[in-house]
Design a protein around this motif. Structure first.
Motif, PDB file in Angstrom:
ATOM      1  N   ARG A 155      53.534 -21.357  50.978  1.00  0.00           N
ATOM      2  CA  ARG A 155      52.705 -21.926  49.912  1.00  0.00           C
ATOM      3  C   ARG A 155      52.124 -20.866  48.974  1.00  0.00           C
ATOM      4  NH1 ARG A 155      49.680 -22.127  54.551  1.00  0.00           N
ATOM      5  NH2 ARG A 155      47.474 -21.474  54.470  1.00  0.00           N
ATOM      6  N   PHE A 156      51.784 -19.706  49.490  1.00  0.00           N
ATOM      7  CA  PHE A 156      51.212 -18.678  48.619  1.00  0.00           C
ATOM      8  C   PHE A 156      52.283 -18.091  47.701  1.00  0.00           C
ATOM      9  CE2 PHE A 156      48.279 -18.636  52.290  1.00  0.00           C
ATOM     10  CZ  PHE A 156      47.104 -18.942  51.618  1.00  0.00           C
ATOM     11  N   GLU A 157      53.473 -17.859  48.261  1.00  0.00           N
ATOM     12  CA  GLU A 157      54.568 -17.371  47.444  1.00  0.00           C
ATOM     13  C   GLU A 157      54.942 -18.393  46.363  1.00  0.00           C
ATOM     14  OE1 GLU A 157      54.641 -15.539  51.481  1.00  0.00           O
ATOM     15  OE2 GLU A 157      54.389 -17.560  50.691  1.00  0.00           O
ATOM     16  N   GLU A 158      54.953 -19.658  46.757  1.00  0.00           N
ATOM     17  CA  GLU A 158      55.271 -20.725  45.808  1.00  0.00           C
ATOM     18  C   GLU A 158      54.210 -20.832  44.714  1.00  0.00           C
ATOM     19  OE1 GLU A 158      55.530 -23.985  48.462  1.00  0.00           O
ATOM     20  OE2 GLU A 158      57.591 -23.556  49.096  1.00  0.00           O
ATOM     21  N   SER A 159      52.947 -20.603  45.077  1.00  0.00           N
ATOM     22  CA  SER A 159      51.871 -20.713  44.091  1.00  0.00           C
ATOM     23  C   SER A 159      52.026 -19.691  42.982  1.00  0.00           C
ATOM     24  CB  SER A 159      50.506 -20.541  44.774  1.00  0.00           C
ATOM     25  OG  SER A 159      50.296 -19.191  45.182  1.00  0.00           O
ATOM     26  N   VAL A 160      52.620 -18.549  43.297  1.00  0.00           N
ATOM     27  CA  VAL A 160      52.847 -17.509  42.286  1.00  0.00           C
ATOM     28  C   VAL A 160      54.169 -17.739  41.547  1.00  0.00           C
ATOM     29  CG1 VAL A 160      53.220 -15.031  41.904  1.00  0.00           C
ATOM     30  CG2 VAL A 160      51.493 -15.803  43.554  1.00  0.00           C
ATOM     31  N   LEU A 161      55.242 -17.899  42.283  1.00  0.00           N
ATOM     32  CA  LEU A 161      56.579 -17.882  41.677  1.00  0.00           C
ATOM     33  C   LEU A 161      56.992 -19.218  41.076  1.00  0.00           C
ATOM     34  CD1 LEU A 161      58.382 -15.620  44.308  1.00  0.00           C
ATOM     35  CD2 LEU A 161      57.470 -14.980  42.070  1.00  0.00           C
ATOM     36  N   ASN A 162      56.482 -20.320  41.618  1.00  0.00           N
ATOM     37  CA  ASN A 162      56.857 -21.621  41.044  1.00  0.00           C
ATOM     38  C   ASN A 162      56.176 -21.877  39.710  1.00  0.00           C
ATOM     39  OD1 ASN A 162      58.518 -22.070  43.179  1.00  0.00           O
ATOM     40  ND2 ASN A 162      57.287 -23.681  44.132  1.00  0.00           N
ATOM     41  N   ALA A 163      55.249 -20.989  39.340  1.00  0.00           N
ATOM     42  CA  ALA A 163      54.634 -21.098  38.018  1.00  0.00           C
ATOM     43  C   ALA A 163      55.621 -20.739  36.919  1.00  0.00           C
ATOM     44  CB  ALA A 163      53.410 -20.179  37.945  1.00  0.00           C
ATOM     45  N   PHE A 164      56.712 -20.095  37.303  1.00  0.00           N
ATOM     46  CA  PHE A 164      57.750 -19.710  36.341  1.00  0.00           C
ATOM     47  C   PHE A 164      58.959 -20.609  36.557  1.00  0.00           C
ATOM     48  CE2 PHE A 164      55.313 -15.954  37.643  1.00  0.00           C
ATOM     49  CZ  PHE A 164      54.728 -15.620  36.414  1.00  0.00           C
ATOM     50  N   GLN A 165      59.222 -21.482  35.602  1.00  0.00           N
ATOM     51  CA  GLN A 165      60.282 -22.471  35.755  1.00  0.00           C
ATOM     52  C   GLN A 165      61.655 -21.840  35.944  1.00  0.00           C
ATOM     53  OE1 GLN A 165      60.122 -25.198  32.459  1.00  0.00           O
ATOM     54  NE2 GLN A 165      58.211 -26.150  33.150  1.00  0.00           N
ATOM     55  N   GLU A 166      61.821 -20.613  35.467  1.00  0.00           N
ATOM     56  CA  GLU A 166      63.132 -19.984  35.555  1.00  0.00           C
ATOM     57  C   GLU A 166      63.425 -19.391  36.934  1.00  0.00           C
ATOM     58  OE1 GLU A 166      60.722 -17.183  32.780  1.00  0.00           O
ATOM     59  OE2 GLU A 166      60.457 -19.142  33.722  1.00  0.00           O
ATOM     60  N   ILE A 167      62.427 -19.396  37.826  1.00  0.00           N
ATOM     61  CA  ILE A 167      62.621 -18.826  39.160  1.00  0.00           C
ATOM     62  C   ILE A 167      62.953 -19.911  40.183  1.00  0.00           C
ATOM     63  CG2 ILE A 167      61.423 -17.748  41.128  1.00  0.00           C
ATOM     64  CD1 ILE A 167      60.101 -15.848  39.262  1.00  0.00           C
ATOM     65  N   GLU A 168      63.934 -19.625  41.012  1.00  0.00           N
ATOM     66  CA  GLU A 168      64.259 -20.458  42.171  1.00  0.00           C
ATOM     67  C   GLU A 168      63.928 -19.656  43.429  1.00  0.00           C
ATOM     68  OE1 GLU A 168      68.149 -22.505  44.382  1.00  0.00           O
ATOM     69  OE2 GLU A 168      68.410 -21.011  42.786  1.00  0.00           O
ATOM     70  N   LEU A 169      62.976 -20.152  44.222  1.00  0.00           N
ATOM     71  CA  LEU A 169      62.573 -19.477  45.450  1.00  0.00           C
ATOM     72  C   LEU A 169      63.345 -20.068  46.625  1.00  0.00           C
ATOM     73  CD1 LEU A 169      60.620 -17.407  46.764  1.00  0.00           C
ATOM     74  CD2 LEU A 169      59.004 -19.288  47.077  1.00  0.00           C
ATOM     75  N   VAL A 170      64.030 -19.194  47.362  1.00  0.00           N
ATOM     76  CA  VAL A 170      64.885 -19.643  48.462  1.00  0.00           C
ATOM     77  C   VAL A 170      64.412 -19.000  49.756  1.00  0.00           C
ATOM     78  CG1 VAL A 170      67.233 -19.693  49.385  1.00  0.00           C
ATOM     79  CG2 VAL A 170      66.855 -19.868  46.906  1.00  0.00           C
ATOM     80  N   GLY A 171      64.133 -19.822  50.752  1.00  0.00           N
ATOM     81  CA  GLY A 171      63.749 -19.309  52.059  1.00  0.00           C
ATOM     82  C   GLY A 171      64.955 -19.185  52.968  1.00  0.00           C
ATOM     83  N   ALA A 172      65.124 -18.029  53.581  1.00  0.00           N
ATOM     84  CA  ALA A 172      66.202 -17.820  54.549  1.00  0.00           C
ATOM     85  C   ALA A 172      65.571 -17.553  55.917  1.00  0.00           C
ATOM     86  CB  ALA A 172      67.091 -16.656  54.115  1.00  0.00           C
ATOM     87  N   ASN A 173      66.387 -17.376  56.899  1.00  0.00           N
ATOM     88  CA  ASN A 173      65.886 -17.102  58.253  1.00  0.00           C
ATOM     89  C   ASN A 173      66.747 -15.997  58.856  1.00  0.00           C
ATOM     90  OD1 ASN A 173      64.368 -17.319  60.596  1.00  0.00           O
ATOM     91  ND2 ASN A 173      65.660 -18.952  61.437  1.00  0.00           N
TER      92      ASN A 173
END
Length: 338
Positions: free
Chosen positions: A17-35
């Protein structure tokens, strides 16, 4: 237009959620979680990533050489020993960390270990819970006033610890070849060699980062010079101490005890000698943690990626300064430089 891809290689948090709060503010970014756990898994997940957030997954030379578009790697925490910095610089990739998010937490934890061991808190607690009530189980206890605390490394965290032990009446010395001696004196701390620190300290607290030059820097030679059988505290990285040499020093009395938040291999093995040693206190690499510190770290890591990919700036906490004038700032989507 293709999205800017940012991959989180691995994480131990409940969510992002914290990473998303920063990066999802930019529409051009796609945040992908891996494991990811292995090099091959990181290569598969990050081959076309523009930015990477990394916790423990290995970013070796082999991994970095496979990255086609990456401009920035940001690591959760202070240490960057999961990342091949030389390979990243050669590739023109900025590496960022968060050197200031847990200064109080780690220095508080080092102090807590110091007090717990010297005041025999763990021994006394176990004694009382076993149905006994006799202070003599804690003998000997010595007062801390006028004792000497030796700090291995004198960055922000050990500087904070030095301030916290002053009201206890302790003398503080430090071994750090990169810190200015005059500035240390202004802080009330004397800089000495590692050998002198080993000889003079009643308690030694390790704060050096893990690098090829610091791996095993506290070993047989240093333990042999310890005249006061000191307590060894480590809240930095386990491999900074030669663990086999420490076990030998604990057994032969060169070291009176150890209070360790980190070990050479984590998690510690179920048959590790430390687990059966009464003169060793262990905590599970928790010194960095508080709710506030975790949130701060995660926001700053994500912001470091945004600095490069969106704002076209070097990250605030750039580690590999030799990458300047080589790095490609901005998203550069589809440019295929690599």
């Amino acid at each position: 237009m293709a999205k800017i891809k940012v991959v989180v290689t691995d994480w131990e948090f409940e969510d992002l959620r914290f990473e998303e709060s920063v990066l999802n503010a930019f529409q051009e970014i796609e945040l992908v979680g891996a494991n990811c756990r292995t090099e091959d898994e990181v290569i598969e997940a990050c081959r076309d990533a523009d930015g990477i957030l990394n916790q423990y997954a290995p970013l070796s030379k082999r991994v970095i050489e496979s990255l086609r578009n990456c401009k920035v790697i940001a690591r959760y925490g202070v240490g960057v020993n999961t990342i091949d910095l030389e390979a990243a610089s050669e590739k023109g990739i900025c590496v960022a960390n968060v050197p200031d998010y847990c200064m109080d937490e780690v220095s508080d934890h080092a102090l807590a270990l110091l007090l717990s061991w010297t005041r025999k808190v763990v021994v006394a607690n176990q004694h009382v819970k076993a149905g006994h009530w006799d202070f003599k189980i804690t003998r000997p206890i010595h007062r801390l006033r006028d004792k000497t605390l030796g700090l291995v490394g004198f960055g922000k965290i050990p500087q904070s610890l030095a301030e916290k032990v002053k009201p206890l009446g302790m003398h503080v010395i430090a071994a750090d070849p990169f810190f200015p001696a005059e500035e240390a004196r202004r802080k009330g701390v004397t800089l000495v060699s590692l050998g002198t620190l080993a000889e003079q300290s009643d308690i030694i607290s390790v704060h050096a980062p893990l690098t090829p030059s610091t791996k095993g820097m506290l070993g047989k030679e240093q333990f042999a010079r310890m005249k006061k059988s000191p307590l060894i505290i480590n809240t930095a990285r386990g491999p900074v101490i030669d663990e086999a040499a420490l076990i030998e020093a604990l057994n032969n009395g060169q070291v009176s005890g150890a209070a360790l938040d980190v070990t050479e291999v984590e998690p510690i093995g179920e048959n590790h000698p430390f687990l059966k040693m009464e003169n060793v206190i262990l905590t599970p690499h928790v010194a960095w943690y508080s709710e506030e510190a975790e949130a701060e770290m995660r926001v700053k890591v994500a912001s470091g990626v945004a600095d490069v990919l969106i704002h076209k700036e070097y990250p605030k906490y750039l580690v590999n300064h030799d990458v300047k004038n080589i790095a490609r700032l901005g998203n550069g989507v589809g440019s295929g430089r690599y």
